[in-house]
Design a protein around this motif. Sequence first.
Motif, PDB file in Angstrom:
ATOM      1  N   GLN A   1      -8.440  -1.184  28.167  1.00  0.00           N
ATOM      2  CA  GLN A   1      -8.693  -2.618  27.957  1.00  0.00           C
ATOM      3  C   GLN A   1     -10.085  -2.832  27.349  1.00  0.00           C
ATOM      4  OE1 GLN A   1      -7.750  -3.922  31.940  1.00  0.00           O
ATOM      5  NE2 GLN A   1      -5.707  -4.614  31.325  1.00  0.00           N
ATOM      6  N   ARG A   2     -11.033  -2.025  27.783  1.00  0.00           N
ATOM      7  CA  ARG A   2     -12.399  -2.134  27.246  1.00  0.00           C
ATOM      8  C   ARG A   2     -12.406  -1.775  25.750  1.00  0.00           C
ATOM      9  NH1 ARG A   2     -16.946   1.297  27.117  1.00  0.00           N
ATOM     10  NH2 ARG A   2     -15.863   3.010  28.176  1.00  0.00           N
ATOM     11  N   ILE A   3     -11.730  -0.686  25.427  1.00  0.00           N
ATOM     12  CA  ILE A   3     -11.689  -0.269  24.013  1.00  0.00           C
ATOM     13  C   ILE A   3     -10.888  -1.293  23.198  1.00  0.00           C
ATOM     14  CG2 ILE A   3     -10.926   1.560  22.410  1.00  0.00           C
ATOM     15  CD1 ILE A   3     -13.286   2.311  24.258  1.00  0.00           C
ATOM     16  N   GLY A   4      -9.815  -1.763  23.796  1.00  0.00           N
ATOM     17  CA  GLY A   4      -8.981  -2.772  23.117  1.00  0.00           C
ATOM     18  C   GLY A   4      -9.791  -4.023  22.781  1.00  0.00           C
ATOM     19  N   ALA A   5     -10.671  -4.413  23.703  1.00  0.00           N
ATOM     20  CA  ALA A   5     -11.499  -5.604  23.464  1.00  0.00           C
ATOM     21  C   ALA A   5     -12.444  -5.367  22.280  1.00  0.00           C
ATOM     22  CB  ALA A   5     -12.297  -5.938  24.726  1.00  0.00           C
ATOM     23  N   GLU A   6     -12.994  -4.172  22.191  1.00  0.00           N
ATOM     24  CA  GLU A   6     -13.908  -3.860  21.074  1.00  0.00           C
ATOM     25  C   GLU A   6     -13.148  -3.820  19.748  1.00  0.00           C
ATOM     26  OE1 GLU A   6     -17.214  -3.653  21.176  1.00  0.00           O
ATOM     27  OE2 GLU A   6     -17.058  -4.175  23.292  1.00  0.00           O
ATOM     28  N   LEU A   7     -11.948  -3.260  19.794  1.00  0.00           N
ATOM     29  CA  LEU A   7     -11.137  -3.227  18.571  1.00  0.00           C
ATOM     30  C   LEU A   7     -10.786  -4.653  18.148  1.00  0.00           C
ATOM     31  CD1 LEU A   7      -8.715  -0.263  19.431  1.00  0.00           C
ATOM     32  CD2 LEU A   7     -10.561  -0.235  17.744  1.00  0.00           C
ATOM     33  N   GLY A   8     -10.508  -5.486  19.144  1.00  0.00           N
ATOM     34  CA  GLY A   8     -10.195  -6.887  18.866  1.00  0.00           C
ATOM     35  C   GLY A   8     -11.363  -7.576  18.170  1.00  0.00           C
ATOM     36  N   LYS A   9     -12.574  -7.273  18.646  1.00  0.00           N
ATOM     37  CA  LYS A   9     -13.765  -7.881  18.013  1.00  0.00           C
ATOM     38  C   LYS A   9     -13.867  -7.454  16.551  1.00  0.00           C
ATOM     39  CE  LYS A   9     -16.574  -7.899  22.155  1.00  0.00           C
ATOM     40  NZ  LYS A   9     -17.603  -7.102  22.838  1.00  0.00           N
ATOM     41  N   LEU A  10     -13.585  -6.183  16.315  1.00  0.00           N
ATOM     42  CA  LEU A  10     -13.679  -5.659  14.947  1.00  0.00           C
ATOM     43  C   LEU A  10     -12.625  -6.310  14.045  1.00  0.00           C
ATOM     44  CD1 LEU A  10     -15.096  -3.478  13.138  1.00  0.00           C
ATOM     45  CD2 LEU A  10     -13.236  -1.940  13.767  1.00  0.00           C
TER      46      LEU A  10
END
Lengths: 461, 364
Positions: A221-230
């Motif tokens: 979920q943490r990585i997913g959130a960063e990918l979402g920001k990108l």
Amino acid sequence: MTAAPRQLTLEEWDARHALLARGGLREPWYGGPLGRHVEREGDLRLRHLRFDNSVAALRLWNFLLTENRRLRTARAQGERLVGTMKDLGTVPVMAYALPKLRAFYPDGAWWTPCLMECSDRLLNQAEALGVDATFCPVRAMLPAFLTEKHFPRPDLLVCSTGAVCDDFSAIAQRLERLGHAILWWEIPRRRTPQREEVRCDLPGGFTAPRTQLDCVRDEMQRIGAELGKLAGCELDERRLHAGIQSANRVRRQLQTLRDTVYSAPGAPLPALEMLIAEMLAVHYCSDREESLIVLAELTAEAEARVAARRHVVGEEAVRVFWVNPVADLRAMNLLEACGGRLCGSDFMFTHALDLILEDLPSFEALARMALADPMIGPTVDRARRIGAECRRQRIEAVVVSRIPGASHCPWEGTLLREPLAAGLALPVVEVEIPPVCDALLPTLQTRLEALMETARERRRT
Amino acid sequence: MEVLLTSPWIPPEWIKAHGLDPRGAWFAEAARAGAVPEGVCAFAQRMADLARPFSDAPIVFTTACDQMRRAADAAQADGGPVFLFNLPATWQTPTARRLYHHELARLGRFLESLGGRAPTDAHLVEVIREYEAHREALRMLSSWCEARQLAEALAYYFDGSAQTFPGRNGTAEHPDSLPHQAAAIDQASASRRVPLALVGGPLLPAQWTLFDSIAAAGGQVVLNATEPGERCLLPALPPPFPGQRPLAALADHYFDHAVDVYHRPNSRLYAWLCPRLAERCIRGIVLWAQVACDLWRAEAASLREALGLPVLVVEAHAVHAGGTREATRLAAFIEALHDCMRPSPAGAAEGWGSGSTDTSRTPL
């Protein structure tokens, strides 16, 4: 089926390509004769490989060898690039679930010294950066980041850490020290749940305790959130679920291909093309939709050949299970030259071949897949899975291929060999394949031939 | 019952509080040492070997590196009582902290399965205080003690013998007697030696000859950041938050203060080293690495670049250090550094202590 199955040299393929082109061969935009990769990209190793003669295989090779170019084209068209490292199959599922995001593995640079027969000097440059020949050939990734010749600099760099091999972890840390920011995520070492713990089933027949699964899900979920920001939009449940469904389409296609090839009486496709095809599951060679087409064409070719009982390697060949990827692609040709054929594999990413569960919350399903990585758990778990696959595919011999310098290899040979030899009475041989294995060919050939002889002897008894 | 610990980042307090005896595996001897296969870390192999003769002494391995994980696999395959503690590599997230807490609780259940008793909070606090007092003594010792003596004192701490330290002649002595020994160090010769940091992985007692080799070559280790050296000595334990259970406080303390190369990122290691290198006027770094230890060996270039100091990699051999090759390399390294030492404005050589603002570090 386009012609009688056989393996061709590069020159033979180029001649055949010219013939096919004159006959109206239709290719995707990245298509063309294989020889151009030698001339333009310096992929000298192609001159020493033997390739399957199908048009489907031609497309597979062109797809593989144009990844750098395709990534640069994607960036020029406004897409953002995610460099995902080490997890081999997990983060790309999330990245491709988001619009205008494309994931690739800088780890893939480990094949560059092989493809360019070390003319790239990446390994020498890695040594100058403090990572010498005692490390796995994936050290080629380090200078490749600095030169940006072999892949573009990613917009975001993500790397799994924890229960990963030391070489990679050390090299990635060195990379960060050289100024490439890395988003690290924790993958714990998978273990069998204890009696008092909640047990979770994973793909591949593994299990893990709930606490570990929760840990990995939180990390996803943490990585997913960063990918979402990108990407500029949230990776929500709906998007990720759709991404998992798409990933599963590729995995199903690959399963069909593997089943078709590995269970056939003779080999409808050679080992080398199967190795490359399996690699597509990891990150779709930077194009998910195209990888599906490439795999579908290969499957159709294999099915047609099986139906016609026309094989590229005959029925008398020894059925071999291959463990770990090879640093030199030529080793896969050698297997067939020694009388074997590939009928099963664990190229260190079997978790990328298994279907991701679609009836669970998506981040949890992805976490279960990540935890099923064969390299993060006990070696005995990996041996069990290999053993089950050996039984299913009526394997006659096992090759454990060592990667020079890799931290897991000195231990796993023995740990894998014992259960396989004891439980299945299979002959096992260990070989070490450097990025260019020409100097070792006589030794490798002798060892592989001895293995095939042993397996054939067992047939008689 | 003894419980062998292969990492300084697992609280021995937790084992002691269960009524068992924690013992640093660095100091245990395998009855039968196996050959070290090519590519295998000699330390990891040694730990796997320990599982055999100590089949009644459980071993706690950690996941800090791949070699140790595989060594644990090998030890488990041999049927020894093995616990593999999942040390998170990341340290910035609540997830990693939670994982560490869970592992400590799981270790507790393992200890109970061995016959240990789950401690009451009061008993755990008592044990924590006992260990903290011992660490406090070691921290004081580290402010002036010679590196080899400190290594010996730390060995006694990690080996589970809290009360005595070894003297230079091998006899056990009370810690109070050590200042007198330190006083015997020739201050003049110490100030002429090149101050060095010894950084790296496990340094076993049989390898302590490295200190002597460095001294013989004209250097002096003023910072021992190997395992289990000064790097593994935790700072003072703060009082727990209101309502915080002692186990949680202990777990947080170890989690927050572990300083090691396997962390990702391993910036804590640099944050720990930097002030100490400056404070002790260190001129060069001897990087001590097992032959097959990727994590430490890959760090050499980064240490050189980030700290601006020359780095000499000395590879540990399976049995001991101090061979001719190492001696020659050390001598050349130290000689080169010695030549670089410039006279201070006062005219004295800038040796250990003489250029430092920390006068407590000056040997008596």
